[in-house]
Write a protein that holds these residues in place. Structure first.
Motif, PDB file in Angstrom:
ATOM      1  N   GLN A  11     -15.067 -11.150  64.676  1.00  0.00           N
ATOM      2  CA  GLN A  11     -14.943 -10.272  63.501  1.00  0.00           C
ATOM      3  C   GLN A  11     -15.992  -9.168  63.517  1.00  0.00           C
ATOM      4  O   GLN A  11     -15.740  -8.030  63.116  1.00  0.00           O
ATOM      5  CB  GLN A  11     -15.087 -11.091  62.213  1.00  0.00           C
ATOM      6  CG  GLN A  11     -13.785 -11.651  61.690  1.00  0.00           C
ATOM      7  CD  GLN A  11     -13.954 -12.150  60.271  1.00  0.00           C
ATOM      8  OE1 GLN A  11     -14.981 -12.696  59.923  1.00  0.00           O
ATOM      9  NE2 GLN A  11     -12.933 -11.964  59.466  1.00  0.00           N
ATOM     10  N   VAL A  12     -17.203  -9.493  63.949  1.00  0.00           N
ATOM     11  CA  VAL A  12     -18.299  -8.515  63.877  1.00  0.00           C
ATOM     12  C   VAL A  12     -18.662  -7.962  65.243  1.00  0.00           C
ATOM     13  O   VAL A  12     -19.628  -7.213  65.353  1.00  0.00           O
ATOM     14  CB  VAL A  12     -19.549  -9.151  63.220  1.00  0.00           C
ATOM     15  CG1 VAL A  12     -19.241  -9.631  61.824  1.00  0.00           C
ATOM     16  CG2 VAL A  12     -20.101 -10.285  64.075  1.00  0.00           C
ATOM     17  N   GLY A  13     -17.899  -8.291  66.276  1.00  0.00           N
ATOM     18  CA  GLY A  13     -18.259  -7.919  67.651  1.00  0.00           C
ATOM     19  C   GLY A  13     -18.506  -6.434  67.830  1.00  0.00           C
ATOM     20  O   GLY A  13     -19.572  -6.015  68.276  1.00  0.00           O
ATOM     21  N   SER A  97     -20.832  -5.912  56.902  1.00  0.00           N
ATOM     22  CA  SER A  97     -19.529  -5.359  56.527  1.00  0.00           C
ATOM     23  C   SER A  97     -18.392  -5.932  57.368  1.00  0.00           C
ATOM     24  O   SER A  97     -17.237  -5.952  56.933  1.00  0.00           O
ATOM     25  CB  SER A  97     -19.535  -3.830  56.660  1.00  0.00           C
ATOM     26  OG  SER A  97     -19.430  -3.447  58.031  1.00  0.00           O
ATOM     27  N   GLY A  98     -18.721  -6.413  58.576  1.00  0.00           N
ATOM     28  CA  GLY A  98     -17.697  -6.965  59.459  1.00  0.00           C
ATOM     29  C   GLY A  98     -17.030  -8.206  58.888  1.00  0.00           C
ATOM     30  O   GLY A  98     -15.908  -8.542  59.271  1.00  0.00           O
ATOM     31  N   SER A  99     -17.715  -8.902  57.978  1.00  0.00           N
ATOM     32  CA  SER A  99     -17.130 -10.124  57.398  1.00  0.00           C
ATOM     33  C   SER A  99     -16.643  -9.886  55.975  1.00  0.00           C
ATOM     34  O   SER A  99     -16.338 -10.832  55.261  1.00  0.00           O
ATOM     35  CB  SER A  99     -18.177 -11.244  57.411  1.00  0.00           C
ATOM     36  OG  SER A  99     -19.324 -10.853  56.667  1.00  0.00           O
ATOM     37  N   TRP A 106     -16.026  -0.742  53.803  1.00  0.00           N
ATOM     38  CA  TRP A 106     -16.324   0.679  54.013  1.00  0.00           C
ATOM     39  C   TRP A 106     -17.702   1.054  53.484  1.00  0.00           C
ATOM     40  O   TRP A 106     -18.471   1.761  54.145  1.00  0.00           O
ATOM     41  CB  TRP A 106     -15.259   1.540  53.308  1.00  0.00           C
ATOM     42  CG  TRP A 106     -13.971   1.597  54.049  1.00  0.00           C
ATOM     43  CD1 TRP A 106     -12.940   0.720  53.959  1.00  0.00           C
ATOM     44  CD2 TRP A 106     -13.579   2.571  55.020  1.00  0.00           C
ATOM     45  NE1 TRP A 106     -11.918   1.086  54.800  1.00  0.00           N
ATOM     46  CE2 TRP A 106     -12.284   2.223  55.454  1.00  0.00           C
ATOM     47  CE3 TRP A 106     -14.187   3.700  55.547  1.00  0.00           C
ATOM     48  CZ2 TRP A 106     -11.593   2.954  56.408  1.00  0.00           C
ATOM     49  CZ3 TRP A 106     -13.510   4.450  56.491  1.00  0.00           C
ATOM     50  CH2 TRP A 106     -12.231   4.068  56.916  1.00  0.00           C
ATOM     51  N   LEU A 107     -18.012   0.588  52.278  1.00  0.00           N
ATOM     52  CA  LEU A 107     -19.269   0.989  51.638  1.00  0.00           C
ATOM     53  C   LEU A 107     -20.488   0.510  52.425  1.00  0.00           C
ATOM     54  O   LEU A 107     -21.456   1.245  52.605  1.00  0.00           O
ATOM     55  CB  LEU A 107     -19.326   0.445  50.205  1.00  0.00           C
ATOM     56  CG  LEU A 107     -18.359   1.105  49.214  1.00  0.00           C
ATOM     57  CD1 LEU A 107     -18.398   0.392  47.874  1.00  0.00           C
ATOM     58  CD2 LEU A 107     -18.726   2.583  49.052  1.00  0.00           C
ATOM     59  N   LEU A 108     -20.438  -0.734  52.897  1.00  0.00           N
ATOM     60  CA  LEU A 108     -21.584  -1.272  53.633  1.00  0.00           C
ATOM     61  C   LEU A 108     -21.761  -0.587  54.987  1.00  0.00           C
ATOM     62  O   LEU A 108     -22.868  -0.533  55.529  1.00  0.00           O
ATOM     63  CB  LEU A 108     -21.409  -2.786  53.835  1.00  0.00           C
ATOM     64  CG  LEU A 108     -21.525  -3.635  52.567  1.00  0.00           C
ATOM     65  CD1 LEU A 108     -21.140  -5.078  52.861  1.00  0.00           C
ATOM     66  CD2 LEU A 108     -22.948  -3.573  52.016  1.00  0.00           C
ATOM     67  N   ARG A 109     -20.672  -0.053  55.520  1.00  0.00           N
ATOM     68  CA  ARG A 109     -20.744   0.575  56.848  1.00  0.00           C
ATOM     69  C   ARG A 109     -21.043   2.075  56.775  1.00  0.00           C
ATOM     70  O   ARG A 109     -21.372   2.706  57.761  1.00  0.00           O
ATOM     71  CB  ARG A 109     -19.417   0.337  57.584  1.00  0.00           C
ATOM     72  CG  ARG A 109     -19.564   0.392  59.076  1.00  0.00           C
ATOM     73  CD  ARG A 109     -18.305  -0.076  59.753  1.00  0.00           C
ATOM     74  NE  ARG A 109     -17.996  -1.472  59.482  1.00  0.00           N
ATOM     75  CZ  ARG A 109     -17.115  -2.172  60.166  1.00  0.00           C
ATOM     76  NH1 ARG A 109     -16.465  -1.600  61.158  1.00  0.00           N
ATOM     77  NH2 ARG A 109     -16.872  -3.433  59.880  1.00  0.00           N
ATOM     78  N   ARG A 183     -10.677   1.211  61.507  1.00  0.00           N
ATOM     79  CA  ARG A 183      -9.279   1.600  61.664  1.00  0.00           C
ATOM     80  C   ARG A 183      -8.476   0.486  62.338  1.00  0.00           C
ATOM     81  O   ARG A 183      -7.319   0.246  62.006  1.00  0.00           O
ATOM     82  CB  ARG A 183      -9.179   2.880  62.499  1.00  0.00           C
ATOM     83  CG  ARG A 183      -9.811   4.079  61.852  1.00  0.00           C
ATOM     84  CD  ARG A 183      -9.058   4.526  60.613  1.00  0.00           C
ATOM     85  NE  ARG A 183      -7.683   4.862  60.918  1.00  0.00           N
ATOM     86  CZ  ARG A 183      -6.734   5.035  60.001  1.00  0.00           C
ATOM     87  NH1 ARG A 183      -7.033   4.871  58.728  1.00  0.00           N
ATOM     88  NH2 ARG A 183      -5.515   5.360  60.353  1.00  0.00           N
ATOM     89  N   ARG A 184      -9.125  -0.184  63.284  1.00  0.00           N
ATOM     90  CA  ARG A 184      -8.441  -1.252  64.029  1.00  0.00           C
ATOM     91  C   ARG A 184      -8.070  -2.409  63.111  1.00  0.00           C
ATOM     92  O   ARG A 184      -7.045  -3.060  63.293  1.00  0.00           O
ATOM     93  CB  ARG A 184      -9.377  -1.738  65.125  1.00  0.00           C
ATOM     94  CG  ARG A 184      -8.795  -2.742  66.094  1.00  0.00           C
ATOM     95  CD  ARG A 184      -9.806  -3.050  67.181  1.00  0.00           C
ATOM     96  NE  ARG A 184     -10.993  -3.692  66.643  1.00  0.00           N
ATOM     97  CZ  ARG A 184     -11.186  -5.018  66.628  1.00  0.00           C
ATOM     98  NH1 ARG A 184     -10.280  -5.815  67.122  1.00  0.00           N
ATOM     99  NH2 ARG A 184     -12.290  -5.540  66.121  1.00  0.00           N
ATOM    100  N   LYS A 185      -8.909  -2.679  62.103  1.00  0.00           N
ATOM    101  CA  LYS A 185      -8.678  -3.834  61.239  1.00  0.00           C
ATOM    102  C   LYS A 185      -7.795  -3.516  60.042  1.00  0.00           C
ATOM    103  O   LYS A 185      -7.358  -4.425  59.349  1.00  0.00           O
ATOM    104  CB  LYS A 185     -10.029  -4.377  60.755  1.00  0.00           C
ATOM    105  CG  LYS A 185     -10.788  -5.086  61.864  1.00  0.00           C
ATOM    106  CD  LYS A 185     -12.121  -5.573  61.381  1.00  0.00           C
ATOM    107  CE  LYS A 185     -12.833  -6.349  62.493  1.00  0.00           C
ATOM    108  NZ  LYS A 185     -14.206  -6.697  62.128  1.00  0.00           N
TER     109      LYS A 185
END
Length: 206
Positions: A11-13, A97-99, A106-109, A183-185
Protein backbone atom coordinates in the motif's frame (compact mmCIF):
# COMPACT_ATOMS: atom_id res chain seq x y z
CA UNK A 1 0.33 -11.61 10.07
CA UNK A 2 3.05 -11.75 7.40
CA UNK A 3 0.43 -11.40 4.66
CA UNK A 4 -0.99 -8.35 6.43
CA UNK A 5 2.49 -6.82 6.68
CA UNK A 6 3.17 -7.47 2.99
CA UNK A 7 -0.20 -5.90 2.12
CA UNK A 8 0.65 -2.83 4.17
CA UNK A 9 4.05 -2.47 2.45
CA UNK A 10 2.41 -2.78 -0.97
CA UNK A 11 0.00 0.00 0.00
CA UNK A 12 2.77 2.45 0.88
CA UNK A 13 5.53 1.12 -1.41
CA UNK A 14 5.59 3.91 -4.01
CA UNK A 15 4.96 6.71 -1.59
CA UNK A 16 7.71 5.31 0.65
CA UNK A 17 10.01 5.63 -2.37
CA UNK A 18 8.82 9.20 -2.88
CA UNK A 19 9.60 10.05 0.75
CA UNK A 20 13.07 8.48 0.37
CA UNK A 21 13.75 10.59 -2.74
CA UNK A 22 12.77 13.77 -0.91
CA UNK A 23 14.97 12.84 2.07
CA UNK A 24 17.90 12.08 -0.27
CA UNK A 25 17.54 15.54 -1.84
CA UNK A 26 18.86 17.04 1.40
CA UNK A 27 22.33 15.75 0.55
CA UNK A 28 22.69 17.42 -2.86
CA UNK A 29 22.29 20.97 -4.26
CA UNK A 30 18.91 22.22 -5.48
CA UNK A 31 20.11 25.16 -7.55
CA UNK A 32 23.35 26.38 -9.11
CA UNK A 33 24.43 29.86 -10.08
CA UNK A 34 27.52 30.22 -12.29
CA UNK A 35 29.04 33.66 -12.63
CA UNK A 36 31.46 34.46 -15.45
CA UNK A 37 33.76 37.49 -15.36
CA UNK A 38 36.95 38.46 -17.24
CA UNK A 39 39.05 37.55 -14.20
CA UNK A 40 37.18 34.24 -13.79
CA UNK A 41 37.00 32.75 -17.30
CA UNK A 42 36.18 29.32 -15.88
CA UNK A 43 33.33 30.78 -13.83
CA UNK A 44 32.47 30.84 -10.15
CA UNK A 45 29.76 28.47 -8.93
CA UNK A 46 27.42 28.83 -5.98
CA UNK A 47 25.61 25.64 -5.00
CA UNK A 48 22.38 26.12 -3.07
CA UNK A 49 21.36 23.24 -0.81
CA UNK A 50 18.23 23.24 1.35
CA UNK A 51 20.43 23.73 4.42
CA UNK A 52 23.37 25.85 3.23
CA UNK A 53 25.18 27.51 0.32
CA UNK A 54 28.47 26.01 -0.89
CA UNK A 55 30.93 26.16 -3.78
CA UNK A 56 32.34 29.61 -4.59
CA UNK A 57 29.56 31.39 -2.69
CA UNK A 58 31.99 33.45 -0.62
CA UNK A 59 33.84 34.78 -3.67
CA UNK A 60 30.58 35.60 -5.43
CA UNK A 61 29.40 37.42 -2.30
CA UNK A 62 32.65 39.41 -2.31
CA UNK A 63 31.98 40.49 -5.90
CA UNK A 64 28.33 41.25 -5.12
CA UNK A 65 29.58 43.61 -2.42
CA UNK A 66 30.66 46.05 -5.15
CA UNK A 67 27.06 46.41 -6.36
CA UNK A 68 25.67 46.49 -2.83
CA UNK A 69 24.05 43.06 -2.91
CA UNK A 70 23.79 41.02 0.28
CA UNK A 71 25.93 37.92 0.85
CA UNK A 72 24.45 34.69 -0.53
CA UNK A 73 24.69 32.82 2.76
CA UNK A 74 22.48 35.42 4.46
CA UNK A 75 19.45 34.36 2.43
CA UNK A 76 16.59 32.20 3.75
CA UNK A 77 17.82 31.67 7.35
CA UNK A 78 14.45 30.36 8.58
CA UNK A 79 13.98 28.06 5.59
CA UNK A 80 17.47 26.58 6.04
CA UNK A 81 16.94 26.05 9.78
CA UNK A 82 13.63 24.24 9.18
CA UNK A 83 14.62 22.31 6.06
CA UNK A 84 15.52 18.97 7.68
CA UNK A 85 12.52 18.71 10.07
CA UNK A 86 10.12 19.83 7.33
CA UNK A 87 11.44 17.35 4.76
CA UNK A 88 11.20 14.51 7.29
CA UNK A 89 7.71 15.63 8.34
CA UNK A 90 6.46 15.88 4.74
CA UNK A 91 7.90 12.44 3.98
CA UNK A 92 6.27 10.92 7.07
CA UNK A 93 2.89 12.49 6.24
CA UNK A 94 3.11 11.12 2.72
CA UNK A 95 3.86 7.61 4.00
CA UNK A 96 0.91 7.80 6.41
CA UNK A 97 -1.30 8.93 3.52
CA UNK A 98 -0.64 5.58 1.83
CA UNK A 99 -2.87 3.83 4.38
CA UNK A 100 -5.64 6.45 4.32
CA UNK A 101 -8.63 6.84 2.03
CA UNK A 102 -10.61 9.73 0.64
CA UNK A 103 -9.56 13.36 1.13
CA UNK A 104 -7.02 12.49 3.83
CA UNK A 105 -4.94 10.59 1.29
CA UNK A 106 -4.61 13.78 -0.78
CA UNK A 107 -4.26 16.24 2.10
CA UNK A 108 -1.50 14.33 3.87
CA UNK A 109 0.44 13.96 0.63
CA UNK A 110 0.00 17.54 -0.54
CA UNK A 111 3.09 19.04 1.23
CA UNK A 112 5.41 16.54 -0.49
CA UNK A 113 3.71 17.01 -3.87
CA UNK A 114 3.99 20.81 -3.69
CA UNK A 115 7.52 20.89 -2.26
CA UNK A 116 9.37 21.61 -5.56
CA UNK A 117 6.92 24.40 -6.37
CA UNK A 118 7.43 25.84 -2.89
CA UNK A 119 11.21 25.79 -3.33
CA UNK A 120 10.93 27.57 -6.69
CA UNK A 121 8.60 30.24 -5.26
CA UNK A 122 10.82 30.82 -2.22
CA UNK A 123 13.97 31.02 -4.36
CA UNK A 124 12.30 33.52 -6.71
CA UNK A 125 11.16 35.66 -3.78
CA UNK A 126 14.66 35.80 -2.29
CA UNK A 127 16.25 36.65 -5.64
CA UNK A 128 13.74 39.46 -6.12
CA UNK A 129 14.53 40.74 -2.62
CA UNK A 130 18.29 40.66 -3.28
CA UNK A 131 17.86 42.56 -6.54
CA UNK A 132 15.65 45.20 -4.91
CA UNK A 133 17.47 45.80 -1.61
CA UNK A 134 20.96 46.75 -2.76
CA UNK A 135 23.02 49.18 -0.73
CA UNK A 136 22.69 52.65 -2.37
CA UNK A 137 26.19 53.60 -1.13
CA UNK A 138 27.88 50.68 -3.00
CA UNK A 139 30.82 51.54 -5.30
CA UNK A 140 28.79 50.48 -8.38
CA UNK A 141 25.20 51.73 -8.52
CA UNK A 142 22.64 49.61 -10.36
CA UNK A 143 18.92 50.03 -10.83
CA UNK A 144 16.83 47.44 -8.94
CA UNK A 145 16.46 44.28 -10.99
CA UNK A 146 15.27 40.68 -10.84
CA UNK A 147 18.18 38.20 -11.05
CA UNK A 148 17.47 35.27 -13.33
CA UNK A 149 16.00 32.22 -11.58
CA UNK A 150 16.67 29.97 -14.57
CA UNK A 151 18.71 30.69 -17.69
CA UNK A 152 21.26 33.33 -18.64
CA UNK A 153 21.52 36.87 -17.30
CA UNK A 154 23.87 39.85 -17.09
CA UNK A 155 24.79 41.83 -13.97
CA UNK A 156 27.16 44.76 -14.66
CA UNK A 157 30.17 43.17 -16.43
CA UNK A 158 29.27 39.67 -15.22
CA UNK A 159 27.37 36.96 -17.06
CA UNK A 160 25.34 34.47 -15.04
CA UNK A 161 23.82 31.06 -15.72
CA UNK A 162 21.23 29.73 -13.27
CA UNK A 163 19.90 26.17 -13.31
CA UNK A 164 18.28 23.55 -11.14
CA UNK A 165 20.55 20.89 -9.68
CA UNK A 166 20.15 17.25 -8.65
CA UNK A 167 18.29 17.96 -5.41
CA UNK A 168 15.45 19.75 -7.18
CA UNK A 169 15.04 16.91 -9.65
CA UNK A 170 14.93 14.37 -6.80
CA UNK A 171 12.19 16.43 -5.12
CA UNK A 172 10.36 16.70 -8.44
CA UNK A 173 10.65 12.94 -8.92
CA UNK A 174 9.24 12.42 -5.41
CA UNK A 175 6.31 14.70 -6.25
CA UNK A 176 5.52 12.93 -9.52
CA UNK A 177 5.85 9.49 -7.92
CA UNK A 178 3.44 10.47 -5.14
CA UNK A 179 0.97 11.82 -7.71
CA UNK A 180 1.25 8.68 -9.84
CA UNK A 181 0.53 6.55 -6.78
CA UNK A 182 -2.59 8.63 -6.07
CA UNK A 183 -3.85 8.30 -9.63
CA UNK A 184 -3.05 4.59 -9.67
CA UNK A 185 -5.19 3.94 -6.59
CA UNK A 186 -8.17 6.05 -7.61
CA UNK A 187 -9.87 3.38 -9.79
CA UNK A 188 -9.43 0.79 -7.01
CA UNK A 189 -10.85 3.20 -4.41
CA UNK A 190 -13.84 3.92 -6.67
CA UNK A 191 -14.42 0.18 -7.12
CA UNK A 192 -14.34 -0.38 -3.35
CA UNK A 193 -16.83 2.44 -2.82
CA UNK A 194 -19.15 1.03 -5.51
CA UNK A 195 -19.00 -2.46 -3.95
CA UNK A 196 -19.72 -1.09 -0.48
CA UNK A 197 -22.85 0.64 -1.83
CA UNK A 198 -24.00 -2.33 -3.90
CA UNK A 199 -23.60 -4.97 -1.18
CA UNK A 200 -26.31 -3.66 1.24
CA UNK A 201 -28.65 -3.18 -1.72
CA UNK A 202 -28.23 -6.83 -2.71
CA UNK A 203 -28.90 -7.96 0.85
CA UNK A 204 -32.04 -5.82 1.03
CA UNK A 205 -33.28 -7.25 -2.28
CA UNK A 206 -33.18 -10.79 -0.90
Amino acid sequence: MKAKTRGGLRQVGLVLGAAALLAASLAVPYWQLTLYAPQYPGGLRALVYLTHVAGDAQEISNLNHYIGMKALDEAAPVERALAIPLVLLFGALAVVSGSRRGPWRWLLRLPLVLFPLGFFADLSAWLWYYGHSMDPTAPIRLEPFMPVVLGRGVIAQFRTVAQFHVGFYLALGASLLALYDLRRKEPRAAQVRAESVARPAEVAAR
